[in-house]
Scaffold this active site. Sequence first.
Site, short mmCIF file in Angstrom:
data_model
loop_
_atom_site.label_atom_id
_atom_site.label_comp_id
_atom_site.label_asym_id
_atom_site.label_seq_id
_atom_site.Cartn_x
_atom_site.Cartn_y
_atom_site.Cartn_z
N GLU A 28 -6.40 4.02 -5.81
CA GLU A 28 -6.74 5.39 -5.39
C GLU A 28 -5.46 6.00 -4.84
OE1 GLU A 28 -11.46 5.10 -4.50
OE2 GLU A 28 -10.18 5.53 -2.80
N CYS B 206 -5.73 13.09 0.51
CA CYS B 206 -5.40 12.87 -0.90
C CYS B 206 -5.92 14.03 -1.73
CB CYS B 206 -5.98 11.56 -1.40
SG CYS B 206 -7.73 11.39 -1.06
P1 NAD Z 1 1.83 3.98 0.90
O1 NAD Z 1 1.83 3.76 -0.56
O2 NAD Z 1 3.12 4.23 1.58
O3 NAD Z 1 1.17 2.74 1.65
C1 NAD Z 1 -0.13 2.31 1.38
C2 NAD Z 1 -0.28 0.85 1.77
O4 NAD Z 1 0.54 0.06 0.93
C3 NAD Z 1 0.11 0.53 3.20
O5 NAD Z 1 -0.82 -0.36 3.73
C4 NAD Z 1 1.48 -0.11 3.03
O6 NAD Z 1 1.82 -0.99 4.06
C5 NAD Z 1 1.31 -0.82 1.72
N1 NAD Z 1 2.55 -1.11 0.98
C6 NAD Z 1 3.70 -0.39 0.99
N2 NAD Z 1 4.60 -0.94 0.14
C7 NAD Z 1 3.99 -2.01 -0.42
C8 NAD Z 1 4.40 -2.99 -1.37
N3 NAD Z 1 5.61 -2.98 -1.92
N4 NAD Z 1 3.51 -3.94 -1.73
C9 NAD Z 1 2.27 -3.98 -1.21
N5 NAD Z 1 1.84 -3.09 -0.28
C10 NAD Z 1 2.68 -2.12 0.11
O7 NAD Z 1 0.81 5.18 1.16
P2 NAD Z 1 0.38 5.84 2.56
O8 NAD Z 1 1.49 6.65 3.07
O9 NAD Z 1 -0.22 4.82 3.43
O10 NAD Z 1 -0.79 6.81 2.09
C11 NAD Z 1 -0.59 8.10 1.63
C12 NAD Z 1 -0.86 8.16 0.16
O11 NAD Z 1 -2.17 7.67 -0.11
C13 NAD Z 1 -0.85 9.57 -0.38
O12 NAD Z 1 -0.21 9.60 -1.62
C14 NAD Z 1 -2.33 9.89 -0.54
O13 NAD Z 1 -2.61 10.92 -1.45
C15 NAD Z 1 -2.87 8.59 -0.95
N6 NAD Z 1 -4.31 8.49 -0.70
C16 NAD Z 1 -5.16 8.50 -1.77
C17 NAD Z 1 -6.53 8.47 -1.57
C18 NAD Z 1 -7.50 8.49 -2.72
O14 NAD Z 1 -8.67 8.28 -2.49
N7 NAD Z 1 -7.08 8.77 -3.94
C19 NAD Z 1 -7.02 8.42 -0.28
C20 NAD Z 1 -6.13 8.42 0.79
C21 NAD Z 1 -4.77 8.44 0.57
#
Ligand code: NAD
Length: 454
Positions: free
Chosen positions: A226, A261
Site C-alpha cells: 500500500e 496517502c
Molecule cells: P517509508 O517507505 O519511508 O517507510 C515505511 C516503513 O518501511 C517504515 O516502517 C520503515 O522503517 C520501513 N523501511 C524503510 N526502508 C526499508 C527497507 N529498506 N527495508 C524494509 N523496510 C524499510 O514510508 P513512510 O514515510 O513511513 O510512509 C509514508 C508513505 O506511505 C507515503 O508515500 C504514503 O503515501 C504511504 N502510505 C500509503 C498508504 C496506503 O494505504 N496506500 C497508507 C499510508 C501511507
Amino acid sequence: MEIINPATAEIITSLKEDNPSTLQIKFDALKEAQSEWAGITLHERISVIARFSDLLQNKTEELAAMLTREVGKPLQQSRNEINGARARIKWMLANAEKYLSDELMVDEPGLKELIKYEPLGVVCNISAWNYPYLVGVNVFIPALLSGNAVLYKPSEYATLTGLEIGKLLKEAGIPEQVFHVAIGAKETGAALLEMNFDGYFFTGSYQTGKYIYEKVAGKMVPCQLELGGKDPLYIAEDVADVSAAAIGTADGAFYNNGQSCCAVERIYVHEQNYAEYVKAFVTEVESWKIGLPTADGVYIGALTRKEQIAVLENQVKDALNKGAKLLTGGKAITGKGYYFEPTVLTDVTNDMLVMQEESFGPIIGIMKVNNDTEALKMMQDTAYGLTASVYTADQSRAEKILAQLDAGSGYWNCCDRVSAALPWSGRKYSGIGATLSHQGLRAFTKPKGYHLRG
Ligand code: NAD
C-alpha cells in the site's frame, strides 16, 4: 533509537532497536505459536479482537495523547483516527464469519466441493507512521482473525504507538507469542526481508515498496504493497455550491497536514468556477489555526518528519521557477518543531514537481482547465493510481471520467475517504493487492480446494 516530539523537537525517550538475532527469536516464537492460534475457533478469535477494540475505546484519550506527541497531529485528529480504526474493526468483526468460513461450492450426490481459507502462517507487517492505527488495523486485524501470527514493525516515527498496540492486543487475549513488535528503522525492516515469513504486507513509500517487492520475490509468498499517491481532483462547471466544494476539498488536501496517502494532491478546476473556487479555497486555508497540536482549535500541527520540509521547499522553488503563482504560505515556520505554512500555488503545470511527486505535506497546486477532456488528460498524467475525485452535479458524467482513470478508488462529490466495506488498493506506483472489504479479509489466507467424493 531516539523518539522525537516533532512539535517541539524534544526527545521523548530512547529505545533499544531490534537486531537480526532478536528478530529471529521473535520469529521462532511466532512460528511455534501460530498453529495453536489457528486451531481455536474463528468465533473465539473474533471475541479477542472485540476486546481489543473496547480497550481502544476505553483508552482513547491516553492513546491519542501519545500519538499526537509522537507524530505531531492535532489531538482531535488523533482521536478521530482511533475512532476510525474501531469502525474498521467493527466491519471486519461483523463480516469475518461470512468471508473466512468454509464455503461449500458444489453439493451433489456423491460429491462435495468446498473451499477452506487457511492462514498464511507468520506474516510480516512493515508499516507507516501517518495513520498507525488505521493502516495497522488494515493488516494485523484480518491477519490475526484468519489465524496468522504477526510480526509488526511500526514506523520508527510511531514506535510508542506500535508498542502500545502490542500491549493492548495481549491485554485483550492475543497469546503472548502470536503478536510481536519489531523496534527500529530501515535496518530493522531490511533484516525482516532476509527472514522466511509466509507473507509480507507493507505500507509506505513507492521507493521502499519497490525495494521490498524485488527483495522478497524469490520467496514465492504473498507480498502486498500500500504505497503513495498523487491523487487528482476535478471541479466541473456545474457544481452548484462552489464555496462548499472548496472548503470540503481543502480539508481533503490538508487534513493531517497533507500527510495522507489519499490526500488530494492536485486540483483541476473548470475555468467557469476557477476564480470563485480559488478565492474560497484560499480563504479557508488562511482561516486555519497553526501551532502546537495539543492546543485547542489547531488544524495544522507539526509535520512528522523534519526532512519533509526540504522536499516542500524544493517543490515551491521549482514551481515558482517554472511560472507558478504563490497565493499563500510557501515556507517553513521558524522556531522549535517542524512546521510548514499551508501553501497554495496556482498557474501550475503538470511538469512541476508539486504536480508530479507525492508532496505529503501542506501544499497544493490548483490548475485551470477548459473541459472534461482536458481535465481527464491532466488527471491521467501520473505514475500513481490510488484515488481520484470528480465534483459535478451529474453522477454519470463523474462515473464516465472515473472509469477512465487507472486508480483503485473513485470518488464522486467527496474525497480523501476510506471505507472498510470497499477494497483499499493502489494501482501502478500506488501498490499491489488490496486490504479492507472481503478481499482484505481474505488477503491473509490461502484457499484450499477440497474435492470430496463419497
Ligand atoms: P517509508 O517507505 O519511508 O517507510 C515505511 C516503513 O518501511 C517504515 O516502517 C520503515 O522503517 C520501513 N523501511 C524503510 N526502508 C526499508 C527497507 N529498506 N527495508 C524494509 N523496510 C524499510 O514510508 P513512510 O514515510 O513511513 O510512509 C509514508 C508513505 O506511505 C507515503 O508515500 C504514503 O503515501 C504511504 N502510505 C500509503 C498508504 C496506503 O494505504 N496506500 C497508507 C499510508 C501511507
